[in-house]
Design a protein around this motif. Structure first.
Motif, PDB file in Angstrom:
ATOM      1  N   HIS A  81       0.890  -1.168   0.057  1.00  0.00           N
ATOM      2  CA  HIS A  81      -0.025   0.010  -0.100  1.00  0.00           C
ATOM      3  C   HIS A  81       0.923   1.303   0.043  1.00  0.00           C
ATOM      4  O   HIS A  81       0.272   2.363  -0.585  1.00  0.00           O
ATOM      5  CB  HIS A  81      -1.097   0.004   1.098  1.00  0.00           C
ATOM      6  CG  HIS A  81      -2.023  -1.040   1.066  1.00  0.00           C
ATOM      7  ND1 HIS A  81      -2.956  -1.116   0.012  1.00  0.00           N
ATOM      8  CD2 HIS A  81      -2.216  -2.185   1.809  1.00  0.00           C
ATOM      9  CE1 HIS A  81      -3.519  -2.314   0.243  1.00  0.00           C
ATOM     10  NE2 HIS A  81      -3.105  -2.983   1.173  1.00  0.00           N
ATOM     11  N   SER A  82       2.065   1.136   0.580  1.00  0.00           N
ATOM     12  CA  SER A  82       2.801   2.373   0.627  1.00  0.00           C
ATOM     13  C   SER A  82       3.612   2.655  -0.825  1.00  0.00           C
ATOM     14  O   SER A  82       3.952   3.963  -1.219  1.00  0.00           O
ATOM     15  CB  SER A  82       4.165   2.127   1.683  1.00  0.00           C
ATOM     16  OG  SER A  82       3.516   2.059   2.897  1.00  0.00           O
ATOM     17  N   PHE A  83       3.999   1.765  -1.520  1.00  0.00           N
ATOM     18  CA  PHE A  83       4.476   1.776  -2.802  1.00  0.00           C
ATOM     19  C   PHE A  83       3.448   1.021  -4.134  1.00  0.00           C
ATOM     20  O   PHE A  83       4.067   0.144  -4.487  1.00  0.00           O
ATOM     21  CB  PHE A  83       5.870   1.376  -2.967  1.00  0.00           C
ATOM     22  CG  PHE A  83       6.673   2.003  -1.877  1.00  0.00           C
ATOM     23  CD1 PHE A  83       7.266   3.289  -2.040  1.00  0.00           C
ATOM     24  CD2 PHE A  83       6.845   1.373  -0.517  1.00  0.00           C
ATOM     25  CE1 PHE A  83       7.846   4.058  -0.962  1.00  0.00           C
ATOM     26  CE2 PHE A  83       7.678   1.954   0.290  1.00  0.00           C
ATOM     27  CZ  PHE A  83       8.070   3.292   0.412  1.00  0.00           C
ATOM     28  N   PRO A  84       2.474   1.530  -4.221  1.00  0.00           N
ATOM     29  CA  PRO A  84       1.594   0.716  -5.285  1.00  0.00           C
ATOM     30  C   PRO A  84       1.994   0.545  -6.696  1.00  0.00           C
ATOM     31  O   PRO A  84       1.435  -0.382  -7.327  1.00  0.00           O
ATOM     32  CB  PRO A  84       0.054   1.677  -5.116  1.00  0.00           C
ATOM     33  CG  PRO A  84       0.510   2.867  -4.650  1.00  0.00           C
ATOM     34  CD  PRO A  84       1.642   2.814  -3.744  1.00  0.00           C
TER      35      PRO A  84
ATOM     36  N   ASP B 124       0.308 -17.758   2.355  1.00  0.00           N
ATOM     37  CA  ASP B 124      -1.076 -17.938   2.927  1.00  0.00           C
ATOM     38  C   ASP B 124      -1.599 -16.742   3.955  1.00  0.00           C
ATOM     39  O   ASP B 124      -2.504 -16.400   3.902  1.00  0.00           O
ATOM     40  CB  ASP B 124      -1.015 -19.211   3.876  1.00  0.00           C
ATOM     41  CG  ASP B 124      -0.958 -20.546   3.132  1.00  0.00           C
ATOM     42  OD1 ASP B 124      -1.563 -20.557   2.020  1.00  0.00           O
ATOM     43  OD2 ASP B 124      -0.541 -21.348   3.541  1.00  0.00           O
ATOM     44  N   LYS B 125      -0.500 -16.089   4.413  1.00  0.00           N
ATOM     45  CA  LYS B 125      -0.842 -15.165   5.320  1.00  0.00           C
ATOM     46  C   LYS B 125      -1.173 -13.820   4.487  1.00  0.00           C
ATOM     47  O   LYS B 125      -2.239 -13.144   5.103  1.00  0.00           O
ATOM     48  CB  LYS B 125       0.266 -14.795   6.287  1.00  0.00           C
ATOM     49  CG  LYS B 125       0.577 -15.806   7.491  1.00  0.00           C
ATOM     50  CD  LYS B 125       1.792 -15.483   8.252  1.00  0.00           C
ATOM     51  CE  LYS B 125       1.869 -16.816   9.156  1.00  0.00           C
ATOM     52  NZ  LYS B 125       2.966 -16.450  10.020  1.00  0.00           N
ATOM     53  N   VAL B 126      -0.480 -13.453   3.555  1.00  0.00           N
ATOM     54  CA  VAL B 126      -0.984 -12.477   2.406  1.00  0.00           C
ATOM     55  C   VAL B 126      -2.242 -12.585   2.260  1.00  0.00           C
ATOM     56  O   VAL B 126      -3.129 -11.584   2.099  1.00  0.00           O
ATOM     57  CB  VAL B 126       0.031 -12.258   1.627  1.00  0.00           C
ATOM     58  CG1 VAL B 126      -0.597 -11.189   0.572  1.00  0.00           C
ATOM     59  CG2 VAL B 126       1.244 -11.693   2.281  1.00  0.00           C
ATOM     60  N   MET B 127      -2.730 -13.935   1.603  1.00  0.00           N
ATOM     61  CA  MET B 127      -4.097 -14.197   1.052  1.00  0.00           C
ATOM     62  C   MET B 127      -5.081 -13.954   2.154  1.00  0.00           C
ATOM     63  O   MET B 127      -6.208 -13.580   2.002  1.00  0.00           O
ATOM     64  CB  MET B 127      -3.974 -15.276   0.142  1.00  0.00           C
ATOM     65  CG  MET B 127      -3.223 -15.304  -0.917  1.00  0.00           C
ATOM     66  SD  MET B 127      -3.832 -14.172  -2.152  1.00  0.00           S
ATOM     67  CE  MET B 127      -5.524 -14.543  -2.259  1.00  0.00           C
ATOM     68  N   ALA B 128      -4.685 -14.482   3.198  1.00  0.00           N
ATOM     69  CA  ALA B 128      -5.737 -14.428   4.352  1.00  0.00           C
ATOM     70  C   ALA B 128      -6.188 -12.918   4.739  1.00  0.00           C
ATOM     71  O   ALA B 128      -7.155 -12.660   5.247  1.00  0.00           O
ATOM     72  CB  ALA B 128      -5.505 -15.167   5.472  1.00  0.00           C
ATOM     73  N   ARG B 129      -5.168 -12.136   4.707  1.00  0.00           N
ATOM     74  CA  ARG B 129      -5.429 -10.631   5.328  1.00  0.00           C
ATOM     75  C   ARG B 129      -6.298  -9.871   4.099  1.00  0.00           C
ATOM     76  O   ARG B 129      -6.949  -9.115   4.317  1.00  0.00           O
ATOM     77  CB  ARG B 129      -4.198 -10.128   5.397  1.00  0.00           C
ATOM     78  CG  ARG B 129      -3.427 -10.461   6.710  1.00  0.00           C
ATOM     79  CD  ARG B 129      -2.098  -9.597   6.885  1.00  0.00           C
ATOM     80  NE  ARG B 129      -2.588  -8.245   6.846  1.00  0.00           N
ATOM     81  CZ  ARG B 129      -1.880  -7.221   7.185  1.00  0.00           C
ATOM     82  NH1 ARG B 129      -0.509  -7.515   7.733  1.00  0.00           N
ATOM     83  NH2 ARG B 129      -2.195  -6.068   7.451  1.00  0.00           N
ATOM     84  N   GLY B 130      -6.205 -10.304   2.837  1.00  0.00           N
ATOM     85  CA  GLY B 130      -6.753  -9.671   1.925  1.00  0.00           C
ATOM     86  C   GLY B 130      -6.466  -8.345   1.374  1.00  0.00           C
ATOM     87  O   GLY B 130      -7.120  -7.750   0.710  1.00  0.00           O
ATOM     88  N   ASP B 131      -5.052  -8.248   1.700  1.00  0.00           N
ATOM     89  CA  ASP B 131      -4.448  -6.972   1.380  1.00  0.00           C
ATOM     90  C   ASP B 131      -4.199  -6.802  -0.033  1.00  0.00           C
ATOM     91  O   ASP B 131      -4.230  -5.687  -0.584  1.00  0.00           O
ATOM     92  CB  ASP B 131      -3.283  -6.755   2.250  1.00  0.00           C
ATOM     93  CG  ASP B 131      -3.493  -6.419   3.794  1.00  0.00           C
ATOM     94  OD1 ASP B 131      -4.455  -5.851   3.868  1.00  0.00           O
ATOM     95  OD2 ASP B 131      -2.525  -6.545   4.610  1.00  0.00           O
ATOM     96  N   VAL B 132      -3.864  -7.722  -0.615  1.00  0.00           N
ATOM     97  CA  VAL B 132      -3.256  -7.863  -2.211  1.00  0.00           C
ATOM     98  C   VAL B 132      -4.382  -8.689  -2.867  1.00  0.00           C
ATOM     99  O   VAL B 132      -4.737  -9.692  -2.484  1.00  0.00           O
ATOM    100  CB  VAL B 132      -2.121  -8.265  -2.268  1.00  0.00           C
ATOM    101  CG1 VAL B 132      -1.513  -8.511  -3.583  1.00  0.00           C
ATOM    102  CG2 VAL B 132      -1.153  -7.790  -1.240  1.00  0.00           C
ATOM    103  N   ASP B 133      -4.771  -7.964  -3.972  1.00  0.00           N
ATOM    104  CA  ASP B 133      -5.747  -8.646  -5.024  1.00  0.00           C
ATOM    105  C   ASP B 133      -5.071  -9.830  -5.442  1.00  0.00           C
ATOM    106  O   ASP B 133      -3.810  -9.820  -5.981  1.00  0.00           O
ATOM    107  CB  ASP B 133      -6.249  -7.674  -5.976  1.00  0.00           C
ATOM    108  CG  ASP B 133      -7.336  -8.221  -6.890  1.00  0.00           C
ATOM    109  OD1 ASP B 133      -7.276  -9.358  -6.998  1.00  0.00           O
ATOM    110  OD2 ASP B 133      -7.978  -7.369  -7.328  1.00  0.00           O
ATOM    111  N   GLU B 134      -5.616 -10.941  -5.716  1.00  0.00           N
ATOM    112  CA  GLU B 134      -5.065 -12.240  -6.046  1.00  0.00           C
ATOM    113  C   GLU B 134      -4.357 -12.135  -7.581  1.00  0.00           C
ATOM    114  O   GLU B 134      -3.387 -12.694  -7.689  1.00  0.00           O
ATOM    115  CB  GLU B 134      -6.011 -13.311  -6.044  1.00  0.00           C
ATOM    116  CG  GLU B 134      -7.012 -13.177  -7.202  1.00  0.00           C
ATOM    117  CD  GLU B 134      -7.894 -14.476  -7.440  1.00  0.00           C
ATOM    118  OE1 GLU B 134      -7.278 -15.356  -7.955  1.00  0.00           O
ATOM    119  OE2 GLU B 134      -8.915 -14.461  -6.873  1.00  0.00           O
TER     120      GLU B 134
END
Length: 95
Positions: free
Chosen positions: A4-7, A26-36
């Protein structure tokens, strides 16, 4: 959060093992911060990646290409329906 800081930048994650990379993935996907659509898993462990929330998704190179083609088709269908609703084109012009 780097994403998010450097999109406009790309982030590469390198780990000492496939299990560690899969865990981070797994952790990044679980958080939902990054579109798949922005995630790609390279290496021999990509087939072992089983994300809890998205176990039906394939994050290999071929899986990413298939995802983009599916998304393209969905978006083109929406454009066609909008075009028909506005009277710009009809169902006979669908390709």
């Amino acid at each position: 959060n780097l994403y998010h800081s450097f999109p406009t930048q790309k982030t590469v994650v390198v780990t000492h093992s496939n299990a560690a990379l899969n865990d981070i993935f797994d952790k990044v996907m679980a958080r939902g911060d990054v579109d798949e659509r922005y995630m790609l898993r390279l290496g021999s462990g990509e087939k072992n990646l089983q994300t809890a929330s998205t176990s039906s998704h394939d994050f290999t190179k071929n899986g990413r290409v298939a995802h983009i083609f599916f998304r393209r088709g969905t978006l083109l269908e929406k454009v066609q329906k909008l075009s028909e609703a506005l009277g710009v084109s009809g169902k006979a012009e669908r390709g």
